[in-house]
Design an enzyme around this catalytic site. Structure first.
Site, PDB file in Angstrom:
ATOM      1  N   ASN A  62       2.977   2.415  -0.191  1.00 45.91           N
ATOM      2  CA  ASN A  62       3.217   2.441  -1.609  1.00 45.91           C
ATOM      3  C   ASN A  62       1.719   4.072  -1.583  1.00 45.91           C
ATOM      4  O   ASN A  62       1.209   4.347  -1.430  1.00 45.91           O
ATOM      5  CB  ASN A  62       2.404   1.280  -2.244  1.00 45.91           C
ATOM      6  CG  ASN A  62       1.024   1.144  -1.949  1.00 45.91           C
ATOM      7  OD1 ASN A  62       0.562   1.143  -1.157  1.00 45.91           O
ATOM      8  ND2 ASN A  62       0.061   0.671  -2.844  1.00 45.91           N
ATOM      9  N   GLU A  64       0.928   6.119  -4.905  1.00 44.81           N
ATOM     10  CA  GLU A  64       0.651   6.084  -6.297  1.00 44.81           C
ATOM     11  C   GLU A  64       0.075   7.830  -6.947  1.00 44.81           C
ATOM     12  O   GLU A  64      -0.072   8.561  -5.854  1.00 44.81           O
ATOM     13  CB  GLU A  64      -0.682   4.984  -6.646  1.00 44.81           C
ATOM     14  CG  GLU A  64      -0.630   3.758  -6.195  1.00 44.81           C
ATOM     15  CD  GLU A  64      -1.729   2.797  -6.218  1.00 44.81           C
ATOM     16  OE1 GLU A  64      -1.951   1.275  -6.065  1.00 44.81           O
ATOM     17  OE2 GLU A  64      -3.200   3.331  -6.898  1.00 44.81           O
ATOM     18  N   CYS A  73       6.815   2.478  -4.630  1.00 46.44           N
ATOM     19  CA  CYS A  73       5.889   1.094  -3.629  1.00 46.44           C
ATOM     20  C   CYS A  73       6.708   1.533  -2.372  1.00 46.44           C
ATOM     21  O   CYS A  73       7.505   2.448  -2.110  1.00 46.44           O
ATOM     22  CB  CYS A  73       6.715   0.234  -4.196  1.00 46.44           C
ATOM     23  SG  CYS A  73       6.372  -0.559  -6.425  1.00 46.44           S
ATOM     24  N   GLU A  75       8.582  -0.753  -0.457  1.00 46.88           N
ATOM     25  CA  GLU A  75       9.772  -1.544  -0.253  1.00 46.88           C
ATOM     26  C   GLU A  75      10.485  -0.112  -0.272  1.00 46.88           C
ATOM     27  O   GLU A  75      11.443  -0.299   0.980  1.00 46.88           O
ATOM     28  CB  GLU A  75       9.753  -2.832  -0.619  1.00 46.88           C
ATOM     29  CG  GLU A  75       9.043  -3.399  -0.604  1.00 46.88           C
ATOM     30  CD  GLU A  75       8.053  -3.950  -1.317  1.00 46.88           C
ATOM     31  OE1 GLU A  75       7.216  -2.692  -1.670  1.00 46.88           O
ATOM     32  OE2 GLU A  75       7.554  -4.532  -1.693  1.00 46.88           O
ATOM     33  N   CYS A 112       8.076  -6.354  -5.703  1.00 48.38           N
ATOM     34  CA  CYS A 112       8.184  -5.862  -6.863  1.00 48.38           C
ATOM     35  C   CYS A 112       9.465  -6.526  -7.559  1.00 48.38           C
ATOM     36  O   CYS A 112      10.731  -6.262  -7.078  1.00 48.38           O
ATOM     37  CB  CYS A 112       7.141  -5.001  -7.458  1.00 48.38           C
ATOM     38  SG  CYS A 112       7.675  -3.145  -7.192  1.00 48.38           S
ATOM     39  N   CYS A 115      11.623  -3.104  -7.035  1.00 52.41           N
ATOM     40  CA  CYS A 115      11.944  -3.022  -5.427  1.00 52.41           C
ATOM     41  C   CYS A 115      13.143  -4.130  -4.372  1.00 52.41           C
ATOM     42  O   CYS A 115      14.003  -4.123  -3.788  1.00 52.41           O
ATOM     43  CB  CYS A 115      10.434  -3.690  -4.266  1.00 52.41           C
ATOM     44  SG  CYS A 115       9.691  -1.709  -4.606  1.00 52.41           S
TER      45      CYS A 115
END
Length: 160
Positions: A62, A64, A73, A75, A112, A115
């Site tokens: 990830n 940010e 993210c 993934e 999430c 993703c």
């Protein structure tokens, strides 16, 4: 009125030592990727590793940003890189590990919603399921043999 019942099935491994050797190696790559994550706001580090049918392993973590929607993210970082660099390759397996830097995460952390949708797109594109393993920083590991277990009503191109 009609009722629909949806069943999903997951395998649960008590520890990393129970995983098949190839998955254990993939999880080790996800663990290394997690340590390179940039998460100064959430302090929640996620690593992903993807095994392609050509033998390549792609990792992501990830990333940010102070403007939260601008982050990405682990993934999606990995899956989009795989798609851009190896567009004809199929994704066989995905390993995910996630945890906070403030406390120990022992519960398996699935992808999430965003993703899940991104993974669904690739599962549909390749017309083959993606084997997904996910865990917290330590503890049990869960396996889903397809993204459809995690997101049974997929938003796909036939709807458009």
């Amino acid at each position: 009125m009609e009722k629909i019942q949806i069943e999903t099935e997951f395998e649960v491994y008590k520890e990393l030592a129970e995983l098949p050797e190839t998955v254990s190696k993939l999880m080790a790559q996800a663990t290394k990727a997690r340590l390179r994550a940039y998460a100064p706001y959430s302090n929640f580090l996620v690593g992903a590793a993807i095994l392609l049918d050509n033998g390549e392993i792609i990792t992501g973590n990830n990333q940010e940003n102070a403007s939260y929607p601008s982050g990405l993210c682990a993934e999606r970082t990995a899956i989009y890189y795989a798609g851009s660099q190896y567009p004809k390759a199929k994704i066989l397996q995905m390993a995910l590990i996630a945890g906070s830097t403030k406390s120990k995460t022992t519960t398996p952390v699935p992808p999430c919603g965003a993703c899940r949708q991104a993974i669904a797109e690739y599962e549909i594109k390749q017309d083959a399921p993606i084997d997904i393993y996910f865990m917290g920083e330590t503890g049990t590991i869960m396996r889903s043999k397809s993204l459809r277990n995690l997101l049974p009503f997929i938003f796909e191109k036939e709807i458009l």
